[in-house]
Design an enzyme around this catalytic site. Structure first.
Site, mmCIF file in Angstrom:
data_model
loop_
_atom_site.group_PDB
_atom_site.id
_atom_site.type_symbol
_atom_site.label_atom_id
_atom_site.label_comp_id
_atom_site.label_asym_id
_atom_site.label_seq_id
_atom_site.Cartn_x
_atom_site.Cartn_y
_atom_site.Cartn_z
ATOM 1 N N LYS A 191 86.076 -3.203 23.856
ATOM 2 C CA LYS A 191 85.904 -3.624 22.467
ATOM 3 C C LYS A 191 84.434 -3.524 22.011
ATOM 4 C CE LYS A 191 89.882 -6.749 22.504
ATOM 5 N NZ LYS A 191 90.329 -8.136 22.241
ATOM 6 N N TYR B 133 97.389 -4.222 15.808
ATOM 7 C CA TYR B 133 97.552 -5.660 16.054
ATOM 8 C C TYR B 133 98.608 -6.290 15.134
ATOM 9 C CZ TYR B 133 93.573 -6.171 19.281
ATOM 10 O OH TYR B 133 92.735 -6.120 20.367
ATOM 11 N N PHE C 169 93.562 -16.007 12.954
ATOM 12 C CA PHE C 169 92.437 -15.175 13.406
ATOM 13 C C PHE C 169 92.603 -13.697 13.057
ATOM 14 C CE2 PHE C 169 95.396 -15.590 17.030
ATOM 15 C CZ PHE C 169 95.603 -14.265 17.380
ATOM 16 N N ARG D 159 96.594 -6.783 33.667
ATOM 17 C CA ARG D 159 96.514 -8.126 33.066
ATOM 18 C C ARG D 159 95.798 -9.091 34.011
ATOM 19 N NH1 ARG D 159 97.150 -8.762 27.829
ATOM 20 N NH2 ARG D 159 98.042 -10.830 28.090
ATOM 21 N N THR E 121 92.888 -14.605 27.860
ATOM 22 C CA THR E 121 92.290 -14.214 26.564
ATOM 23 C C THR E 121 90.923 -14.854 26.360
ATOM 24 O OG1 THR E 121 94.494 -14.018 25.605
ATOM 25 C CG2 THR E 121 92.666 -14.235 24.055
ATOM 26 N N ARG F 176 87.147 -10.408 31.798
ATOM 27 C CA ARG F 176 86.740 -11.283 30.686
ATOM 28 C C ARG F 176 85.820 -12.403 31.151
ATOM 29 N NH1 ARG F 176 92.610 -11.063 27.835
ATOM 30 N NH2 ARG F 176 92.197 -9.381 26.353
ATOM 31 N N ASN G 214 86.214 -10.899 23.450
ATOM 32 C CA ASN G 214 86.547 -11.004 24.875
ATOM 33 C C ASN G 214 86.452 -9.662 25.596
ATOM 34 O OD1 ASN G 214 88.799 -9.872 23.737
ATOM 35 N ND2 ASN G 214 90.222 -11.471 24.365
ATOM 36 N N HIS H 185 90.793 -5.211 25.789
ATOM 37 C CA HIS H 185 92.217 -5.431 25.510
ATOM 38 C C HIS H 185 93.027 -4.703 26.578
ATOM 39 C CE1 HIS H 185 96.087 -5.563 23.401
ATOM 40 N NE2 HIS H 185 96.229 -4.306 23.817
ATOM 41 N N GLU I 246 101.568 1.093 22.587
ATOM 42 C CA GLU I 246 100.120 1.214 22.414
ATOM 43 C C GLU I 246 99.578 2.558 22.920
ATOM 44 O OE1 GLU I 246 98.411 -2.344 24.108
ATOM 45 O OE2 GLU I 246 99.362 -3.615 22.600
HETATM 46 P P1 CMP Z 1 93.641 -9.072 22.723
HETATM 47 O O1 CMP Z 1 94.148 -9.188 24.113
HETATM 48 O O2 CMP Z 1 93.060 -7.783 22.285
HETATM 49 O O3 CMP Z 1 94.835 -9.472 21.734
HETATM 50 C C1 CMP Z 1 94.621 -10.084 20.477
HETATM 51 C C2 CMP Z 1 93.192 -10.456 20.262
HETATM 52 O O4 CMP Z 1 92.992 -11.420 19.267
HETATM 53 C C3 CMP Z 1 92.627 -11.122 21.528
HETATM 54 O O5 CMP Z 1 92.494 -10.182 22.551
HETATM 55 C C4 CMP Z 1 91.353 -11.727 20.976
HETATM 56 O O6 CMP Z 1 90.328 -10.754 20.771
HETATM 57 C C5 CMP Z 1 91.851 -12.196 19.612
HETATM 58 N N1 CMP Z 1 92.300 -13.597 19.638
HETATM 59 C C6 CMP Z 1 93.409 -14.108 20.225
HETATM 60 N N2 CMP Z 1 93.518 -15.433 20.022
HETATM 61 C C7 CMP Z 1 92.452 -15.773 19.266
HETATM 62 C C8 CMP Z 1 91.993 -16.999 18.713
HETATM 63 N N3 CMP Z 1 92.663 -18.148 18.893
HETATM 64 N N4 CMP Z 1 90.870 -16.970 17.999
HETATM 65 C C9 CMP Z 1 90.192 -15.823 17.803
HETATM 66 N N5 CMP Z 1 90.572 -14.610 18.310
HETATM 67 C C10 CMP Z 1 91.679 -14.600 19.038
#
Ligand code: CMP
Length: 151
Positions: free
Chosen positions: A11, A51, A59, A87, A93, A104, A114, A117, A128
């Site tokens: 990212k 997404y 968010f 994973r 996350t 992460r 983070n 993805h 995806e």
């Molecule tokens: P990702 O695994 O790419 O999938 C969805 C993304 O949304 C996640 O990683 C984070 O970058 C973001 N995300 C998920 N939950 C939250 C949250 N509670 N607040 C802010 N960003 C979030």
């Protein structure tokens, strides 16, 4: 365990901090092969469609803004049991909750920023990988002719 492919994105926060090499080295050391890779600037609409499952969440708009704030590295990774294993290697996350040694935990900055993805299920990885690299990229080379002839 079956050979699988899955989508992995480095990212914008990690690209900006020059962590592409460190992150790819980390996943390669876990037995993943990089079979597709592209450095791209996502358009707003591409991030929104990618997404789509998060549309309506508090968010969502910030997530789209963040994912389009700079280049990302789109990759397709291959190994046995790739989806579930990636994973584990990536971690939770929220970097604060991620296990020691996960990508992460090592590189993430916050729940949003983070760093990476990873597809969260075989169904997600199929959607995806196809979204960014097309249907052929989804199928490991050893199974390609069989998969294509069986439709
Ligand atoms: P990702 O695994 O790419 O999938 C969805 C993304 O949304 C996640 O990683 C984070 O970058 C973001 N995300 C998920 N939950 C939250 C949250 N509670 N607040 C802010 N960003 C979030």
């Amino acid at each position: 365990m079956a050979l699988e492919r899955t989508l992995f994105i480095i990212k914008p926060d990690a690209v900006k901090r020059q962590l592409i090499g460190s992150i790819l080295a980390h996943v390669e050391a876990q037995g993943f092969r990089v079979v597709e890779a592209r450095l791209v600037q996502l358009k707003r609409e591409e991030a929104q469609v990618f997404y789509a499952e998060h549309q309506g969440k508090p968010f969502f708009n910030d997530l789209v803004q963040y994912m389009t704030s700079g280049p990302v590295v789109l990759t397709c990774l291959e190994r046995e049991g790739a989806v579930a294993r990636l994973r584990e290697v990536v971690g939770a996350t929220d970097p604060a909750e991620a296990a020691p040694g996960t990508v992460r935990k090592l590189f993430g900055e916050s729940k949003q920023m983070n760093s990476v993805h990873a597809s969260d299920s075989p169904a997600s990885s199929e959607r995806e990988v196809k979204y960014f690299f097309g249907a052929v990229a989804l199928v490991p080379e050893g199974r390609r002719s069989a998969s294509i002839t069986s439709g």
